[in-house]
Design an enzyme around this catalytic site. Sequence first.
Site, PDB file in Angstrom:
ATOM      1  CG  ASN A   9      -1.575   1.180   1.338  1.00 40.94           C
ATOM      2  OD1 ASN A   9      -1.798   1.941   0.576  1.00 40.94           O
ATOM      3  ND2 ASN A   9      -2.448   1.525   2.886  1.00 40.94           N
ATOM      4  CE  LYS A  11       0.152   3.438   4.861  1.00 39.27           C
ATOM      5  NZ  LYS A  11       0.131   3.622   6.181  1.00 39.27           N
ATOM      6  CG  HIS A  95      -5.890   1.765   5.079  1.00 37.42           C
ATOM      7  ND1 HIS A  95      -5.499   2.572   6.232  1.00 37.42           N
ATOM      8  CD2 HIS A  95      -4.737   0.866   5.174  1.00 37.42           C
ATOM      9  CE1 HIS A  95      -4.120   2.447   6.507  1.00 37.42           C
ATOM     10  NE2 HIS A  95      -3.827   1.408   5.908  1.00 37.42           N
ATOM     11  CD  GLU A  97      -3.076   5.477   6.865  1.00 35.09           C
ATOM     12  OE1 GLU A  97      -2.899   5.641   5.764  1.00 35.09           O
ATOM     13  OE2 GLU A  97      -1.979   4.989   7.585  1.00 35.09           O
ATOM     14  CD  GLU A 167      -3.484  -2.849   7.254  1.00 38.38           C
ATOM     15  OE1 GLU A 167      -2.419  -2.967   6.952  1.00 38.38           O
ATOM     16  OE2 GLU A 167      -4.271  -1.760   7.113  1.00 38.38           O
ATOM     17  N   GLY A 173       2.377   1.985  10.712  1.00 39.05           N
ATOM     18  CA  GLY A 173       3.448   3.219  10.608  1.00 39.05           C
ATOM     19  C   GLY A 173       3.882   3.396  11.938  1.00 39.05           C
ATOM     20  CB  SER A 212       5.332  -1.825  11.825  1.00 41.69           C
ATOM     21  OG  SER A 212       4.857  -0.390  12.029  1.00 41.69           O
TER      22      SER A 212
HETATM   23  C1  PEP Z   1      -0.716   0.068   6.258  1.00 47.00           C
HETATM   24  O1  PEP Z   1      -0.683   1.387   6.065  1.00 47.00           O
HETATM   25  O2  PEP Z   1      -1.565  -0.701   5.537  1.00 47.00           O
HETATM   26  C2  PEP Z   1       0.340  -0.489   6.962  1.00 47.00           C
HETATM   27  C3  PEP Z   1       0.385  -1.662   7.252  1.00 47.00           C
HETATM   28  O3  PEP Z   1       1.580   0.378   7.129  1.00 47.00           O
HETATM   29  P1  PEP Z   1       2.726  -0.026   7.794  1.00 47.00           P
HETATM   30  O4  PEP Z   1       3.321  -1.140   7.014  1.00 47.00           O
HETATM   31  O5  PEP Z   1       3.705   1.332   7.152  1.00 47.00           O
HETATM   32  O6  PEP Z   1       2.640  -0.051   9.259  1.00 47.00           O
END
Ligand code: PEP
Length: 256
Positions: A9, A11, A95, A97, A167, A173, A212
Amino acid sequence: MREILVAGNWKMNGSTTANKALISGIVSAVPEGSGFRLLVCPPFPFLASVANLLSGSKVALGAQNVSEHDSGAFTGETSASMLKDVGCEYVIVGHSERRAMYAETSVQVAAKFQAAQTAGIIPILCVGETLAQRESGTTQEVIDEQLDAVLDSAGVEAFATAVIAYEPVWAIGTGMTATPEQAQDVHKHIRARLAEQNAVLADKVQILYGGSMKGENAAGLLCMPDIDGGLIGGASLKANDFLAIAKAAAQSYTNS
Ligand code: PEP
């Protein structure tokens, strides 16, 4: 045995120049082997050019969001049929976000999930709890509400052509990763929730972990019985970091 999906992703990152370098780095070094699939999800303006860059490779294309509507007066929105038209096979829906910053509700996410499937695109449904929700012991209730919105509107059979991504919001992040055991507990719960309605189908659904994930922790997560891949943010922006996770996926499939 379920195939492993490693999905990037991006973003709101990328540029025409940076994308060329990233995609060429990825496609030139996709690990050998079978049983895993790679996917990149760039921002909307780059979908068509990234589709070109991926052509002839084994890497699939997806988008990060989709409208629940088909067409018409929805300024700034993008429909599932448009995504299909430019070569997307997948789209991320719900997601955290989008849920947190754009107030997307579980009902709206369920409508997006169905719009994607109607256009022949595989939705990747994101679910996950915040730190406060985990600490107050409501992780399962939160996941159930997010999952049930789709189960209630689309039916369990819809998950035959869908992917789920667990997630935990507190791990996205932040550099904080759920332990393999914490993630496995939730993945197992998600599969059990689907199995209440259709055990055969539940056993086939890919459930990805996101939060992460990187080369160093991917193997430990991917060897858990209900973790079938990763949704990767930060580590999907550098070819070597993304490929390190892809290598762990290829290895994990071979070992299982
Ligand atoms: C995400 O935004 O879907 C995500 C898992 O980000 P990160 O790997 O940076 O934690």
